[in-house]
Design a protein around this motif. Structure first.
Motif, PDB file in Angstrom:
ATOM      1  N   ALA A  30       0.835  -1.206   0.000  1.00  0.00           N
ATOM      2  CA  ALA A  30       0.000   0.000   0.000  1.00  0.00           C
ATOM      3  C   ALA A  30       0.869   1.256   0.000  1.00  0.00           C
ATOM      4  CB  ALA A  30      -0.923  -0.010   1.218  1.00  0.00           C
ATOM      5  N   LEU A  31       1.921   1.248   0.805  1.00  0.00           N
ATOM      6  CA  LEU A  31       2.850   2.378   0.836  1.00  0.00           C
ATOM      7  C   LEU A  31       3.572   2.527  -0.497  1.00  0.00           C
ATOM      8  CD1 LEU A  31       4.583   2.295   4.347  1.00  0.00           C
ATOM      9  CD2 LEU A  31       3.165   4.119   3.396  1.00  0.00           C
ATOM     10  N   ALA A  32       3.957   1.395  -1.060  1.00  0.00           N
ATOM     11  CA  ALA A  32       4.681   1.418  -2.336  1.00  0.00           C
ATOM     12  C   ALA A  32       3.832   2.061  -3.428  1.00  0.00           C
ATOM     13  CB  ALA A  32       5.075  -0.001  -2.739  1.00  0.00           C
ATOM     14  N   ALA A  33       2.523   1.854  -3.386  1.00  0.00           N
ATOM     15  CA  ALA A  33       1.638   2.440  -4.401  1.00  0.00           C
ATOM     16  C   ALA A  33       1.706   3.961  -4.385  1.00  0.00           C
ATOM     17  CB  ALA A  33       0.209   1.971  -4.177  1.00  0.00           C
ATOM     18  N   GLU A  34       2.030   4.524  -3.225  1.00  0.00           N
ATOM     19  CA  GLU A  34       2.106   5.980  -3.101  1.00  0.00           C
ATOM     20  C   GLU A  34       3.464   6.530  -3.540  1.00  0.00           C
ATOM     21  OE1 GLU A  34       1.224   6.958   0.916  1.00  0.00           O
ATOM     22  OE2 GLU A  34      -0.789   6.087   0.890  1.00  0.00           O
ATOM     23  N   HIS A  35       4.492   5.691  -3.503  1.00  0.00           N
ATOM     24  CA  HIS A  35       5.844   6.195  -3.727  1.00  0.00           C
ATOM     25  C   HIS A  35       6.592   5.562  -4.904  1.00  0.00           C
ATOM     26  CE1 HIS A  35       5.439   8.240   0.099  1.00  0.00           C
ATOM     27  NE2 HIS A  35       5.197   7.089   0.716  1.00  0.00           N
ATOM     28  N   ILE A  36       6.064   4.490  -5.455  1.00  0.00           N
ATOM     29  CA  ILE A  36       6.806   3.750  -6.475  1.00  0.00           C
ATOM     30  C   ILE A  36       7.084   4.603  -7.713  1.00  0.00           C
ATOM     31  CG2 ILE A  36       4.784   2.758  -7.686  1.00  0.00           C
ATOM     32  CD1 ILE A  36       6.409   0.064  -7.657  1.00  0.00           C
ATOM     33  N   THR A  37       8.260   4.417  -8.296  1.00  0.00           N
ATOM     34  CA  THR A  37       8.641   5.164  -9.492  1.00  0.00           C
ATOM     35  C   THR A  37       8.339   4.345 -10.743  1.00  0.00           C
ATOM     36  OG1 THR A  37      10.891   4.245  -9.530  1.00  0.00           O
ATOM     37  CG2 THR A  37      10.522   6.241  -8.189  1.00  0.00           C
ATOM     38  N   ASP A  38       8.337   5.018 -11.873  1.00  0.00           N
ATOM     39  CA  ASP A  38       8.129   4.309 -13.137  1.00  0.00           C
ATOM     40  C   ASP A  38       9.230   3.271 -13.356  1.00  0.00           C
ATOM     41  OD1 ASP A  38       5.861   5.792 -13.663  1.00  0.00           O
ATOM     42  OD2 ASP A  38       6.893   7.248 -14.953  1.00  0.00           O
ATOM     43  N   ALA A  39      10.443   3.632 -12.937  1.00  0.00           N
ATOM     44  CA  ALA A  39      11.574   2.712 -13.096  1.00  0.00           C
ATOM     45  C   ALA A  39      11.356   1.446 -12.270  1.00  0.00           C
ATOM     46  CB  ALA A  39      12.876   3.400 -12.689  1.00  0.00           C
ATOM     47  N   GLN A  40      10.819   1.597 -11.060  1.00  0.00           N
ATOM     48  CA  GLN A  40      10.575   0.429 -10.210  1.00  0.00           C
ATOM     49  C   GLN A  40       9.430  -0.422 -10.743  1.00  0.00           C
ATOM     50  OE1 GLN A  40      10.231   2.732  -6.547  1.00  0.00           O
ATOM     51  NE2 GLN A  40      12.080   1.765  -5.724  1.00  0.00           N
ATOM     52  N   VAL A  41       8.426   0.218 -11.322  1.00  0.00           N
ATOM     53  CA  VAL A  41       7.339  -0.545 -11.954  1.00  0.00           C
ATOM     54  C   VAL A  41       7.908  -1.403 -13.082  1.00  0.00           C
ATOM     55  CG1 VAL A  41       5.255  -0.399 -13.367  1.00  0.00           C
ATOM     56  CG2 VAL A  41       5.488   1.058 -11.349  1.00  0.00           C
ATOM     57  N   GLN A  42       8.814  -0.816 -13.860  1.00  0.00           N
ATOM     58  CA  GLN A  42       9.430  -1.569 -14.960  1.00  0.00           C
ATOM     59  C   GLN A  42      10.295  -2.701 -14.415  1.00  0.00           C
ATOM     60  OE1 GLN A  42       8.748  -1.204 -18.302  1.00  0.00           O
ATOM     61  NE2 GLN A  42       9.862  -3.159 -18.336  1.00  0.00           N
ATOM     62  N   GLN A  43      10.975  -2.460 -13.294  1.00  0.00           N
ATOM     63  CA  GLN A  43      11.777  -3.517 -12.674  1.00  0.00           C
ATOM     64  C   GLN A  43      10.894  -4.698 -12.275  1.00  0.00           C
ATOM     65  OE1 GLN A  43      13.851  -1.796  -9.338  1.00  0.00           O
ATOM     66  NE2 GLN A  43      15.165  -0.512 -10.621  1.00  0.00           N
TER      67      GLN A  43
END
Length: 237
Positions: free
Chosen positions: A106-119
């Motif tokens: 839930a926290l990650a949804a607020e802070h995740i970057t596009d780069a991390q989504v691609q990872q």
């Protein structure tokens, strides 16, 4: 004055030792099928996950044999054996992951970057490739969850998530059970991981939390079915 170290046994160890003594005393003879998980939990006043972990410990000690789709049977008459503490059990780890990783997601949804989504997407590809190999180690699965924990931007939470995954490999009980599950055809669910990424990409904390909860609850359900009467070789974690 000689002092002895104080040792607190895990609950599953105490349950396994009690059942081992009953077997040694002939109360439960060789070849006998053990009472149901529910009955044992009620009589011993412990949770069903504790019973499951005790059964894994007894099987590792050669005292019982777990026959998927049939039950749990005493193998042969043995001298009383003190069951060794083989580390934290898989169900305790799953219960803790359900709490911690859902909130981390839930926290990650607020802070995740596009780069991390691609990872995460790249890691799912790694997971798919890894699952094609007979010696799949689930390293990509660990990496996937670690990326999410780091994306939460909470270093304490990230450290706890990584520690929980380390426990899986450090615990003889959890490692042995993971091997048995994989041998029975139970693997990480690729679709569950894709659903988690989808929620994170939308930056939706509630959906991300629910996606992670669903994933871990399904993993727990699949692992639990190992001790019940219906085979589950096609269930996905």
């Amino acid at each position: 004055m000689e002092l002895q170290a104080i040792k607190t046994d895990r609950l599953y160890v105490k349950v396994a030792e009690q059942l081992s003594k009953l077997i040694n005393d002939g109360v439960i003879p060789p070849g006998k099928r053990l009472p149901s998980e529910r009955e044992l939990a009620e009589k011993l006043d412990v949770s069903r996950p504790t019973i499951r972990e005790a059964m894994i410990a007894l099987e590792l000690s050669g005292i019982v044999e777990i026959k998927t789709g049939s039950g749990i049977y005493v193998t042969e008459r043995k001298p009383f054996l003190t069951i060794e503490d083989k580390g934290i059990g898989p169900f305790e780890i799953l219960d803790t992951r359900l709490i911690i990783e859902s909130e981390a997601c839930a926290l990650a949804a607020e802070h995740i970057t596009d780069a991390q989504v691609q990872q995460l997407k790249d890691t799912i590809v790694e997971m798919e490739e890894e699952e094609k190999r007979p010696d799949a180690s689930e390293k990509a699965d660990w990496k996937f969850h670690n990326i999410i924990a780091r994306a939460s931007q909470n270093s304490a939470m990230s450290t706890v998530v990584d520690w929980l995954w380390q426990l899986r490999s450090q615990s003889d009980l959890s490692s042995a059970f993971a091997i048995r599950l994989r041998e029975d055809g139970v693997h990480p669910s690729i679709q569950d991981h894709k659903d988690i990424v989808s929620a994170l990409e939308k930056r939706d904390p509630e959906q991300a939390k629910m996606a992670m909860q669903t994933h871990i609850k399904k993993a727990t359900a699949a692992a639990s079915t190992y001790f019940e009467s219906d085979p589950f070789s096609k269930i996905k974690l």
